[in-house]
Design a protein around this motif. Structure first.
Motif, mmCIF file in Angstrom:
data_model
loop_
_atom_site.group_PDB
_atom_site.id
_atom_site.type_symbol
_atom_site.label_atom_id
_atom_site.label_comp_id
_atom_site.label_asym_id
_atom_site.label_seq_id
_atom_site.Cartn_x
_atom_site.Cartn_y
_atom_site.Cartn_z
ATOM 1 N N LYS A 71 -8.290 -3.020 -0.255
ATOM 2 C CA LYS A 71 -9.181 -2.924 0.895
ATOM 3 C C LYS A 71 -9.114 -4.200 1.723
ATOM 4 O O LYS A 71 -9.067 -5.304 1.173
ATOM 5 N N THR A 126 -10.187 2.614 -8.547
ATOM 6 C CA THR A 126 -11.336 3.467 -8.822
ATOM 7 C C THR A 126 -10.963 4.560 -9.819
ATOM 8 O O THR A 126 -9.799 4.900 -9.985
ATOM 9 N N ASP A 153 -6.350 2.987 -0.969
ATOM 10 C CA ASP A 153 -7.670 2.364 -0.987
ATOM 11 C C ASP A 153 -7.842 1.368 -2.133
ATOM 12 O O ASP A 153 -8.880 0.715 -2.234
ATOM 13 N N TRP A 154 -6.846 1.268 -3.008
ATOM 14 C CA TRP A 154 -6.910 0.237 -4.040
ATOM 15 C C TRP A 154 -6.923 -1.155 -3.413
ATOM 16 O O TRP A 154 -7.455 -2.092 -3.990
ATOM 17 N N ASP A 198 -3.201 4.869 -4.862
ATOM 18 C CA ASP A 198 -4.092 5.119 -3.743
ATOM 19 C C ASP A 198 -4.083 3.910 -2.813
ATOM 20 O O ASP A 198 -4.219 2.768 -3.278
ATOM 21 N N ARG A 252 0.837 -1.206 0.000
ATOM 22 C CA ARG A 252 0.000 0.000 0.000
ATOM 23 C C ARG A 252 0.874 1.258 0.000
ATOM 24 O O ARG A 252 0.620 2.208 -0.748
#
Length: 238
Positions: A226, A238, A223-224, A221, A212
């Motif tokens: 999770k 996203t 958040d890619w 990111d 991460r």
């Protein structure tokens, strides 16, 4: 590959280094021993062994410093030899780029199992790369700004090369090729470390955290990737 692999044992305890060398030589490995941290950095860079067994307590540069210094360019396996009390040492070792760890006193069967598992994965990497170069199995993924080329073993974000270790690349590829679905933690252990998840081992978790950070560092990111609590991880750009 295992029977022909060269392992550099970086350990300043002569008795332990000799015992490890004898164990590995009996299994068909070629071994070299280094007791000094600074010398180990030079030897890993110059000799490019297939694997390194890296003790933490070394003269001049400790195991963490050695690993951090060589990891950007060294693509072989690094197994940390850590103390048996608490998990801070092995977590820190993984965070600076070690692939796996074995606690002291060293269990010969456990050490051999973890070393052979990492070398098998590296050998499979070589076979996939050779096949792809021959034109048989070129695999690429393109998701938004992220592009992954398995043949070249490279990932880029908006055309910027992401500096990944072999383990980090394999982890990214495994998650990305299953984008949008949950990859279970126990599956990651079996595929990447060739062992079952025992519910306590944090090796994959630490590698995920490191991956991460790498993605963010090179323009992606966090958040890619999770965390799906109680299950595993899901990758989605996203």
């Amino acid at each position: 590959m295992e029977s022909e692999a060269t392992v550099l044992i970086v350990e300043d305890d002569p008795a332990l280094a000799s015992a490890l060398s004898e164990l590995l030589e009996t299994e068909g490995f070629n071994t070299q021993i280094e007791s000094n941290g600074e010398n180990a950095i030079s030897r890993i860079r110059d000799e490019n062994p297939d694997a390194v067994l890296l003790d933490l307590g070394l003269p001049d540069s400790d195991g963490f410093e050695v690993c951090k210094a060589v990891r950007p360019d060294y693509m072989g396996a690094i197994i940390m030899l850590t103390g048996s009390h608490g998990d801070n040492d092995h977590i820190r070792g993984l965070e600076v780029g070690a692939d796996d760890y074995v606690t002291k006193p060293v269990s010969p069967p456990l050490l051999l199992a973890r070393l052979k598992a990492l070398l098998r994965r590296i050998e499979q990497i070589s076979e996939v790369t050779d096949l792809s170069v021959a034109g048989g199995d070129s695999k690429k993924l393109n998701m938004g700004p992220l592009f992954i080329d398995r043949r070249a073993r490279q990932a880029t974000i908006s055309d910027t090369l992401v500096e990944l270790t072999t383990f980090e690349f394999d982890l990214l590829w495994m998650l990305a090729r299953r984008s949008g679905t949950t990859v279970r933690r126990d599956e990651l252990y079996r595929q990447l470390l060739d062992r079952e998840y025992d519910g306590l081992d944090r090796t994959i978790d630490v590698h995920i955290s490191r991956l991460r950070k790498k993605l963010v560092e090179f323009g992606g990111d966090a958040d890619w990737i999770k965390t799906v609590h109680g299950k595993g991880y899901q990758f989605f750009v996203t």
